[in-house]
Design an enzyme around this catalytic site. Structure first.
Site, PDB file in Angstrom:
ATOM      1  N   ASP A  12      73.932   3.642 115.154  1.00 57.77           N
ATOM      2  CA  ASP A  12      74.001   2.725 116.303  1.00 57.77           C
ATOM      3  C   ASP A  12      73.779   3.438 117.633  1.00 57.77           C
ATOM      4  O   ASP A  12      74.296   3.010 118.667  1.00 57.77           O
ATOM      5  CB  ASP A  12      75.353   1.980 116.361  1.00 57.77           C
ATOM      6  CG  ASP A  12      75.685   1.330 115.042  1.00 57.77           C
ATOM      7  OD1 ASP A  12      74.782   0.705 114.467  1.00 57.77           O
ATOM      8  OD2 ASP A  12      76.832   1.453 114.586  1.00 57.77           O
ATOM      9  N   HIS A  40      68.826  -2.066 113.016  1.00 57.74           N
ATOM     10  CA  HIS A  40      68.392  -1.696 114.361  1.00 57.74           C
ATOM     11  C   HIS A  40      68.267  -2.965 115.177  1.00 57.74           C
ATOM     12  O   HIS A  40      67.747  -3.957 114.680  1.00 57.74           O
ATOM     13  CB  HIS A  40      66.978  -1.124 114.346  1.00 57.74           C
ATOM     14  CG  HIS A  40      66.867   0.201 113.702  1.00 57.74           C
ATOM     15  ND1 HIS A  40      67.678   1.245 114.006  1.00 57.74           N
ATOM     16  CD2 HIS A  40      65.988   0.659 112.800  1.00 57.74           C
ATOM     17  CE1 HIS A  40      67.307   2.291 113.296  1.00 57.74           C
ATOM     18  NE2 HIS A  40      66.290   1.956 112.556  1.00 57.74           N
TER      19      HIS A  40
HETATM   20  P1  GDP Z   1      70.362   1.827 116.080  1.00 57.19           P
HETATM   21  O1  GDP Z   1      70.860   1.455 114.733  1.00 57.19           O
HETATM   22  O2  GDP Z   1      70.507   3.281 116.357  1.00 57.19           O
HETATM   23  O3  GDP Z   1      68.993   1.317 116.357  1.00 57.19           O
HETATM   24  O4  GDP Z   1      71.326   1.128 117.136  1.00 57.19           O
HETATM   25  P2  GDP Z   1      71.668  -0.407 117.300  1.00 57.19           P
HETATM   26  O5  GDP Z   1      70.443  -1.149 117.564  1.00 57.19           O
HETATM   27  O6  GDP Z   1      72.549  -0.920 116.235  1.00 57.19           O
HETATM   28  O7  GDP Z   1      72.624  -0.328 118.553  1.00 57.19           O
HETATM   29  C1  GDP Z   1      72.211  -0.037 119.762  1.00 57.19           C
HETATM   30  C2  GDP Z   1      72.574  -1.199 120.659  1.00 57.19           C
HETATM   31  O8  GDP Z   1      72.434  -0.791 121.985  1.00 57.19           O
HETATM   32  C3  GDP Z   1      71.650  -2.383 120.524  1.00 57.19           C
HETATM   33  O9  GDP Z   1      72.370  -3.553 120.772  1.00 57.19           O
HETATM   34  C4  GDP Z   1      70.592  -2.157 121.594  1.00 57.19           C
HETATM   35  O10 GDP Z   1      69.962  -3.318 122.048  1.00 57.19           O
HETATM   36  C5  GDP Z   1      71.422  -1.543 122.658  1.00 57.19           C
HETATM   37  N1  GDP Z   1      70.770  -0.574 123.530  1.00 57.19           N
HETATM   38  C6  GDP Z   1      69.861   0.383 123.228  1.00 57.19           C
HETATM   39  N2  GDP Z   1      69.601   1.135 124.314  1.00 57.19           N
HETATM   40  C7  GDP Z   1      70.373   0.643 125.311  1.00 57.19           C
HETATM   41  C8  GDP Z   1      70.593   1.011 126.668  1.00 57.19           C
HETATM   42  O11 GDP Z   1      70.034   1.974 127.193  1.00 57.19           O
HETATM   43  N3  GDP Z   1      71.494   0.276 127.381  1.00 57.19           N
HETATM   44  C9  GDP Z   1      72.171  -0.778 126.850  1.00 57.19           C
HETATM   45  N4  GDP Z   1      73.025  -1.437 127.612  1.00 57.19           N
HETATM   46  N5  GDP Z   1      72.003  -1.150 125.569  1.00 57.19           N
HETATM   47  C10 GDP Z   1      71.122  -0.441 124.822  1.00 57.19           C
END
Ligand code: GDP
Length: 430
Positions: A12, A40
Site C-alpha cells: 500500500d 492497487h
Molecule cells: P499500492 O498497493 O502500493 O498500489 O497502494 P494502494 O493503491 O493500495 O494505496 C495507496 C493509496 O494512496 C491509494 O488510495 C492511492 O490513490 C493513494 N495515493 C497514492 N499516492 C498518493 C499521494 O501522493 N497522495 C495521496 N494523498 N494519496 C496517494
C-alpha cells in the site's frame, strides 16, 4: 531493459500510481508474484480503479500486460476485473497470461478460510484469497498450471489427485464437506474458454521484447516486509515480494534489470492482524486522524476495506526494505497527507533489550522493539497537487532530505496527490 517498481514496506505504498505513470513510457508491464489478495488503487481519466490481478498498464492501448508464471491466477477474478475495466470505458487491454502460471482453485480459498477459523485468535489476518495454500501446493508440486487446462486428461488426473488430498483435510481436520473434482472440472472448462484468448508463452514473448529493445516494467505487489524470506516471517505473504523474484516469476534475466524503484510512503501503514510487529505505529486519536487523512480516501484496504494500522515513517524498516530490493531510487508518496501536522515524528531507531539499533532485526527481536523517534518540524500547508519540487515549503523539502539520508536511497520522485500528474521530480542529494 527492465525496471521494477516494488514496495519498501508493508504494501500500500502507492505503487499503483507510480506504475500507472511509468507505464505510459513502457511497452510491457508484468505482474510476477502474488494474486488477487492485494490491490492497487489507480485514479486516472477513466475513473478510480482497484486492480487486483491485472497489471497497471491496462489503461494504455500500447502496453502489453503480462501475468507472469509466478502469479497465483484466479481465473474468475481475472475475468471479472477485465469486465469491470472495460465497462468503465477503458478500451479492451492487451493481456497475455503465462501458460506456466498456476491456478488458484476454489479449494485454496476454502482451505485458507477454514485454516484462519481454526487458528482463531492466532490467525495471520489472511485475506482468505487462498494464497498460502496455493503456494504450498505449488512447491508440493500438486498445483495445476494454465497449460494443463488445455489437456483434459492431464487436467482431470491432476485435479483428482489434488482434491483427494484436500478432502482429507477438509473432512478430518476442518470437519467440513468434501469438494467434488467433477464439479471443479466442469467449472474449469467454462473458465478455460474465458482465459483462452489471453494465454501464451510469456517467457519467449518477454525475451523477444528485450531483444527488440523494449522497455519492461515489473510490477510488485505488497512490499519487502511481506517477503517470506526477507520480511517479518511468518506474518508475511507466501510469494516473494522482492524485485529479484521478477527473474523467476516473470523470467526476466537478472542482468536485464537496470532500475529498481522502491516506493515508500511519507508515513507508514500496514494491514494484517493486530499481532503483527509494527514498531512505529500511532494509535489513539493521532492514529485515527492520520488514517482518516491518509491515501486518497483514508487508509482502508483496497481489496478488503479493512482499516489499515498507521504509523510514522520508519527509517529502520525502510532502509532495510530498500536494501533487500536493491533499490536504485525511491519514490516517496503521500507527502501531501502530512500537511496538517505541527511536527512530525520519524522512527529512526529500534530499542531492543535496552540497546538502540538502526539495523532491521529478525522477528523475535522485532517483536520486542520499541520505537526511537526524532521529531521534525511540519510545514502546515496544503501541498496537494504541487508538481514543482522547489516550490514545496522548506520544511517539506527538509523532511524529504532527512528521509533520503536515513534510507540511503536517492529519492527522485515525491508524490503530492493520488492523481497521475500530482508528482514533483527531485534531484537527489545522495
Ligand atoms: P499500492 O498497493 O502500493 O498500489 O497502494 P494502494 O493503491 O493500495 O494505496 C495507496 C493509496 O494512496 C491509494 O488510495 C492511492 O490513490 C493513494 N495515493 C497514492 N499516492 C498518493 C499521494 O501522493 N497522495 C495521496 N494523498 N494519496 C496517494
Amino acid at each position: 531493459m527492465v525496471k521494477a517498481i516494488v514496495g519498501a514496506n508493508w504494501g500500500d505504498e502507492g505503487k499503483g500510481k507510480i506504475t500507472d505513470m511509468l507505464a505510459s513510457q513502457s511497452d510491457v508491464v508484468i505482474r510476477f508474484q502474488g494474486g488477487a489478495n492485494a490491490g492497487h488503487t489507480i485514479i486516472n481519466d477513466y475513473g478510480r480503479f482497484a486492480l487486483h490481478t491485472l497489471p497497471s498498464g491496462v489503461f494504455y492501448p500500447h502496453v502489453t500486460n503480462v501475468i507472469g508464471n509466478g502469479v497465483a491466477l484466479d481465473i474468475a477474478k481475472l475475468a471479472h476485473e477485465l469486465e469491470e475495466v472495460t465497462s468503465q470505458g477503458v478500451p479492451a487491454p492487451k493481456v497475455l497470461v503465462s501458460d506456466r502460471a498456476q491456478l488458484l482453485m476454489p479449494y485454496h480459498i476454502l482451505q485458507d478460510t477454514y485454516e484462519e477459523a481454526r487458528l482463531g485468535g492466532k490467525a495471520f489476518g489472511s485475506t482468505k484469497s487462498g494464497i498460502a495454500p496455493f503456494y504450498s501446493d505449488k512447491y508440493a508440486k500438486t498445483g495445476i498450471q494454465v497449460c494443463d487446462l488445455f489437456d483434459e486428461a492431464i487436467l482431470r488426473e491432476r485435479l483428482t489427485a489434488a482434491v483427494e488430498l484436500k478432502n482429507v483435510l477438509f473432512q478430518h481436520l476442518y470437519h467440513q464437506p468434501p469438494v467434488s473434482a467433477d464439479e471443479i472440472m466442469d467449472q474449469l472448462l467454462v473458465l478455460r474458454e474465458k482465459l483462452r484468448p489471453y494465454v501464451g508463452d510469456t517467457v519467449t514473448f518477454i525475451h523477444q521484447a528485450l531483444k527488440e529493445g523494449k522497455t519492461i516494467l515489473l510490477e510488485g505487489q505488497l512490499g519487502s516486509m511481506k517477503d517470506p524470506d526477507l520480511g517479518i516471517f511468518p506474518m508475511t505473504t507466501s510469494s516473494h515480494t522482492v524485485a529479484g523474484y521478477g527473474c523467476v516469476g516473470a523470467c526476466v534475466p537478472p542482468t536485464a534489470v537496470k532500475d529498481v524503484i522502491c516506493v515508500t510512503k511519507a508515513y507508514s501503514s500496514c494491514v494484517g492482524s493486530q499481532t503483527e510487529p509494527f514498531v512505529s505505529e500511532v494509535t489513539g486519536e493521532a492514529g485515527n486522524e492520520l488514517r482518516r487523512r491518509g491515501g486518497d480516501h483514508g487508509e482502508f484496504g483496497a481489496t478488503t476495506g479493512r482499516p489499515r494500522r498507521v504509523g510514522w515513517f520508519d527509517t529502520v524498516a525502510t532502509r532495510y526494505g530498500c536494501m533487500v530490493q536493491g533499490a536504485t531510487q525511491a519514490a516517496l508518496t503521500c507527502l501531501d497527507v502530512l500537511g496538517y501536522l505541527d511536527e512530525i515524528p520519524v522512527c529512526t531507531g529500534y530499542e531492543i533489550d535496552g540497546t538502540v539499533t538502526s539495523s532491521f532485526p529478525t522477528t523475535p527481536a522485532l517483536l520486542r522493539a520499541k520505537p526511537v523517534f526524532e521529531t521534525l518540524p511540519g510545514w502546515k500547508q496544503d501541498i496537494r497537487g504541487c508538481t514543482d519540487y522547489r516550490a514545496l515549503p522548506a520544511n517539506a523539502r527538509a523532511y524529504v532530505d532527512f528521509l533520503e539520508q536515513r534510507i540511503e536511497t536517492p529519492i527522485t520522485m515525491v508524490s503530492t496527490g493520488p492523481k497521475r500528474e500530482e508528482m514533483a521530480f527531485r534531484t537527489p542529494k545522495l
